[in-house]
Design an enzyme around this catalytic site. Structure first.
Site, PDB file in Angstrom:
ATOM      1  N   ARG A 351       0.684  -0.924   0.019  1.00 16.00           N
ATOM      2  CA  ARG A 351      -0.286  -0.046   0.123  1.00 16.00           C
ATOM      3  C   ARG A 351       0.356   1.551   0.269  1.00 16.00           C
ATOM      4  O   ARG A 351       1.570   1.604   0.662  1.00 16.00           O
ATOM      5  CB  ARG A 351      -0.843   0.381   1.466  1.00 16.00           C
ATOM      6  CG  ARG A 351      -1.332  -1.470   1.342  1.00 16.00           C
ATOM      7  CD  ARG A 351      -3.054  -1.104   0.501  1.00 16.00           C
ATOM      8  NE  ARG A 351      -4.099  -1.863   0.658  1.00 16.00           N
ATOM      9  CZ  ARG A 351      -5.176  -2.501   1.260  1.00 16.00           C
ATOM     10  NH1 ARG A 351      -5.091  -2.151   2.277  1.00 16.00           N
ATOM     11  NH2 ARG A 351      -5.026  -3.995   1.257  1.00 16.00           N
ATOM     12  N   GLU A 353       0.596   4.350   1.423  1.00 20.19           N
ATOM     13  CA  GLU A 353       0.083   4.964   1.751  1.00 20.19           C
ATOM     14  C   GLU A 353       0.712   5.534   2.715  1.00 20.19           C
ATOM     15  O   GLU A 353       1.707   4.994   3.081  1.00 20.19           O
ATOM     16  CB  GLU A 353      -1.145   4.596   3.068  1.00 20.19           C
ATOM     17  CG  GLU A 353      -2.433   3.680   1.642  1.00 20.19           C
ATOM     18  CD  GLU A 353      -2.840   2.751   2.559  1.00 20.19           C
ATOM     19  OE1 GLU A 353      -3.975   3.112   2.906  1.00 20.19           O
ATOM     20  OE2 GLU A 353      -1.991   1.571   3.712  1.00 20.19           O
ATOM     21  N   ARG A 359      -0.771   0.699  13.343  1.00 20.65           N
ATOM     22  CA  ARG A 359      -1.696   0.693  12.752  1.00 20.65           C
ATOM     23  C   ARG A 359      -0.909   0.003  10.987  1.00 20.65           C
ATOM     24  O   ARG A 359      -1.544  -1.151  10.431  1.00 20.65           O
ATOM     25  CB  ARG A 359      -3.040   1.122  12.397  1.00 20.65           C
ATOM     26  CG  ARG A 359      -3.591   0.592  13.567  1.00 20.65           C
ATOM     27  CD  ARG A 359      -5.018   1.371  13.543  1.00 20.65           C
ATOM     28  NE  ARG A 359      -4.690   2.575  13.027  1.00 20.65           N
ATOM     29  CZ  ARG A 359      -5.055   3.919  13.887  1.00 20.65           C
ATOM     30  NH1 ARG A 359      -3.798   4.147  15.203  1.00 20.65           N
ATOM     31  NH2 ARG A 359      -4.697   5.201  13.193  1.00 20.65           N
ATOM     32  N   HIS A 360      -0.003   0.620  10.918  1.00 23.20           N
ATOM     33  CA  HIS A 360       0.156   0.707   8.895  1.00 23.20           C
ATOM     34  C   HIS A 360       1.561   0.698   8.758  1.00 23.20           C
ATOM     35  O   HIS A 360       2.550   0.517   9.206  1.00 23.20           O
ATOM     36  CB  HIS A 360      -0.925   2.565   8.166  1.00 23.20           C
ATOM     37  CG  HIS A 360      -2.129   2.351   8.242  1.00 23.20           C
ATOM     38  ND1 HIS A 360      -2.827   3.237   8.922  1.00 23.20           N
ATOM     39  CD2 HIS A 360      -3.212   1.510   7.255  1.00 23.20           C
ATOM     40  CE1 HIS A 360      -3.736   2.873   8.605  1.00 23.20           C
ATOM     41  NE2 HIS A 360      -4.217   2.535   8.289  1.00 23.20           N
ATOM     42  N   GLU A 508      -9.712  -1.895  13.837  1.00 20.27           N
ATOM     43  CA  GLU A 508     -10.087  -2.891  12.389  1.00 20.27           C
ATOM     44  C   GLU A 508      -8.532  -3.962  12.379  1.00 20.27           C
ATOM     45  O   GLU A 508      -8.040  -3.476  11.742  1.00 20.27           O
ATOM     46  CB  GLU A 508     -10.514  -2.057  11.217  1.00 20.27           C
ATOM     47  CG  GLU A 508     -10.540  -2.544   9.909  1.00 20.27           C
ATOM     48  CD  GLU A 508     -10.347  -2.351   8.591  1.00 20.27           C
ATOM     49  OE1 GLU A 508     -10.615  -0.591   9.132  1.00 20.27           O
ATOM     50  OE2 GLU A 508      -9.694  -2.660   7.740  1.00 20.27           O
ATOM     51  N   SER A 511     -11.703  -6.273   6.360  1.00 16.27           N
ATOM     52  CA  SER A 511     -12.575  -6.307   6.064  1.00 16.27           C
ATOM     53  C   SER A 511     -13.405  -7.189   4.780  1.00 16.27           C
ATOM     54  O   SER A 511     -12.610  -8.030   4.240  1.00 16.27           O
ATOM     55  CB  SER A 511     -12.338  -5.124   5.129  1.00 16.27           C
ATOM     56  OG  SER A 511     -11.996  -4.124   5.769  1.00 16.27           O
ATOM     57  N   ARG A 562      -1.375  -6.301  11.842  1.00 17.80           N
ATOM     58  CA  ARG A 562      -2.769  -6.562  13.325  1.00 17.80           C
ATOM     59  C   ARG A 562      -3.367  -7.801  14.380  1.00 17.80           C
ATOM     60  O   ARG A 562      -3.453  -7.364  15.542  1.00 17.80           O
ATOM     61  CB  ARG A 562      -3.549  -5.715  12.250  1.00 17.80           C
ATOM     62  CG  ARG A 562      -3.353  -4.494  11.273  1.00 17.80           C
ATOM     63  CD  ARG A 562      -4.612  -3.695  11.366  1.00 17.80           C
ATOM     64  NE  ARG A 562      -4.250  -2.692  10.643  1.00 17.80           N
ATOM     65  CZ  ARG A 562      -5.178  -1.830   9.714  1.00 17.80           C
ATOM     66  NH1 ARG A 562      -6.397  -1.838  10.351  1.00 17.80           N
ATOM     67  NH2 ARG A 562      -4.676  -0.524   9.085  1.00 17.80           N
TER      68      ARG A 562
END
Ligand code: ATP
Length: 588
Positions: A351, A353, A359-360, A508, A511, A562
């Site tokens: 990703r 991002e 969390r990332h 989270e 998904s 996670r």
């Protein structure tokens, strides 16, 4: 045994016992004639002389031995133990059974064994004795004792001094006798045994000064400043650590850990986390294998962004450009289209991002599954719930040891699971209602139309823990705007979609949901989302459903990093990944 006192010659070896030799001083015996047996008196005399000689020899040997010991003690003489220690060469061998430290047991008591490990601690006890702690994997360490022998070998004073000064974290091989210590050695895990070292060779020396010592490496990381973790997270973990009353050895920052990968990984807590991680992967695969899923391998390199162009790493690819896969989703769906009823895959997900949060990461490991649906998306939800419950129960059972160790560094409350048939499944709107009613003041007006923020999710997690006694729950029916183009809308309320998210301790981890399998519906929703259905990557996606009748299906993607982090209540996913990749870190 050259340095042992020579025993007095036995009677049969004395010259007196040999009459001919006894007469050698003269051809005539005293008062006797040549050829005659020696007289009694002569024999007695010879015997006394021999005794005297033997006594003299014994004294000389004793003297030599005590001189050697004294010289050895003075440290300025030939080192009688010099072959029993030093830097290992290719010829260095210890001929004794190799025993791993964690398997040392009563059956080894009194026996000489060979062991290999890292020197995690050493201390001299006077000039004649040293204690060294040897460690193998995780925290399997044992105390070794090395004491100088009075006669200078097998252990000399020089050897004791040398061993007591081996650089920490050097990798060594020892020959030692296994003994019971007077009382259990509290500082090491193998506390009921100790190694009496007779030989010690350094196979790979550690440096004079370690970039990060083991004690520090094994402390909780409380400083994520250089990783840009939120201050709230930093404070939270700091308080938790303080509450345990751990000693006040300063802890290193996350960046220091990651810049010292060998020591970071040697820390028993990191090895325990790695064990939990691998057990999680295995439990995931094991459960799905037992439910008729087929494992497959999606590509990492793709020709176009799979989810419409956002957050994708692009790189040169011969004359064109390529992307790193941001999700295996399309490939899971192609497998279903290709006639598999149930599939799963485990692999890297990328990703692009610029999210510097605990969390990332820019690369994480996805645990993904996809399956045919007969009636409802609940079939997928239930399967995902079941596999995660299998993982949580399996971890508690298989990794109890590791979890206990991790808790000594990162304290955590038991991860609460719902009872059988008591799974907590709320709609997004019900979650928001709970937040409004029972959450902190600032969430009194949260809207059903907007996605939840991370603090909202955490606050809801705390409410659910209190109310339903579980740290694991599901939210579904998210606002339409918060879900991607392939998510099926709720037929009864097009403002929401059927897909769901799963949460652990209010964060989270998954998904998922039912996907649109009818090409015309898919195309219409793609347009509704403002995406061109003929754009690269999207066209190929829709074409899969045009090319053959694809049964209704759905699935989900779990972030392994996670799951492990939140199960163990760690402050960051960067502690669970083997080599965290973030916007700021690509090395080592
Ligand atoms: P978030 O909103 O937290 O960024 P997401 O909605 O983008 O996550 P999905 O695309 O739904 O996440 O991915 C499924 C799962 O993959 C997430 O629930 C999470 O466990 C994991 N995941 C997603 N992005 C990351 C990331 N950047 N680093 C680590 N794990 C991630």
């Amino acid at each position: 045994m050259a340095d042992q006192p020579t025993p007095p010659p036995s009677q049969s070896e004395t010259p007196a016992a040999n009459p001919a030799a006894g007469a050698a001083g003269g051809e005539r015996g005293e008062g006797g004639e040549v050829g005659e047996a020696p007289s009694k008196k002569a024999l007695k005399k010879a015997e006394a002389k021999a005794k005297k000689e033997a006594e003299k020899a014994r004294r000389a040997t004793e003297h030599q031995a005590s001189q050697a010991a004294a010289k050895a003690a003075a440290g300025n003489t030939e080192d009688l133990a010099k072959d029993n220690y030093g830097d290992a060469t290719p010829q260095t061998k210890i001929v004794a059974e190799l025993v791993s430290l964690k398997s040392v047991g009563d059956e080894h008591l009194g026996k000489t064994i060979r062991a290999r490990g890292w020197v995690q601690n050493s201390r001299m006890q006077g000039a004649k004795m040293a204690f060294v702690e040897l460690r193998e994997e995780r925290n399997w360490a044992i105390q070794g004792v090395v004491a100088a022998s009075p006669e200078g070998r097998p252990v000399s004073r020089q050897m004791v001094k040398w061993i007591g000064n081996i650089n920490l974290e050097s990798f060594v091989m020892v020959e030692a006798r296994v003994e019971k210590p007077l009382e259990p050695v509290k500082s090491v895990r193998v506390s009921n045994y100790e190694l009496h070292i007779a030989k010690c060779y350094v196979i790979a020396p550690g440096p004079e000064v370690l970039g990060m010592g083991l004690v520090v490496a094994n402390k909780a990381v409380t400083n994520f400043d250089d990783e840009d973790a939120g201050q709230d997270v930093v404070e939270e973990i700091r308080k938790g650590v303080e509450a345990t009353g751990l000693d006040n050895v300063p802890s290193a920052s996350m960046a220091t850990h990651l810049n010292n990968p060998a020591m970071h990984k040697r820390a028993p807590v990191q090895q325990a986390i790695a064990d939990v991680r691998m057990a999680t992967r295995k439990l995931f695969a094991e459960y799905l294998d037992s439910k008729g899923f087929n494992q497959f391998e999606p590509p990492g390199l793709i020709g176009a962004a799979s989810e419409g162009g956002a957050n994708v790493f692009v790189m040169p690819y011969f004359e064109k450009s390529a992307c790193l896969a941001q999700s295996p989703q399309i490939y899971k769906q192609i497998e279903i289209a290709g006639g598999r009823k149930r599939v799963y895959c485990i692999g890297p997900v990328f990703r692009a991002e610029n999210s510097n949060t605990p969390r990332h990461m820019t690369e994480f490991t996805g645990l993904d599954l996809e399956m045919e649906i007969e009636d409802s998306y609940h079939e997928v939800r239930d399967m995902l719930e079941a596999v995660l419950l299998h993982i949580f129960r399996g971890l508690a059972e298989r990794c109890a040891d590791q979890i206990a160790l991790i808790r000594t560094v990162y304290p955590s409350e038991e991860f609460l699971l719902p009872g059988d048939g008591k799974e907590v499944r709320l709609t997004f709107a019900e979650g928001q209602a709970l937040l409004r009613a029972e959450g902190p003041e600032e969430f009194r007006n949260v809207s059903d139309e907007e996605d939840m923020s991370t603090p909202q999710e955490k606050a809801l997690g705390a409410i659910i823990r209190k109310k339903y006694h579980t740290d694991f729950y599901v939210l579904d029916k998210f606002p339409e705007g918060a879900r991607p183009f392939y998510a099926i809308e709720d037929p009864e309320n097009p403002k929401v979609t059927n897909p769901f998210d799963f949460f652990m301790r209010g964060q989270e981890i998954l998904s998922g949901g039912q996907r649109i399998h009818v090409p015309t519906t898919l195309e219409a929703r793609i347009r509704k989302k403002g995406i061109d259905p003929s754009s690269p990557g999207i066209k190929e996606y829709v074409d899969v459903f045009r090319s053959a009748g694809v049964p209704p299906h759905g699935g989900g993607g779990i972030g392994l990093d996670r799951v492990v982090a939140w199960y163990l209540n760690l402050p960051s996913v960067h502690l669970t990944s083997y080599y965290p990749r973030t916007p700021k870190r690509l090395l080592p």
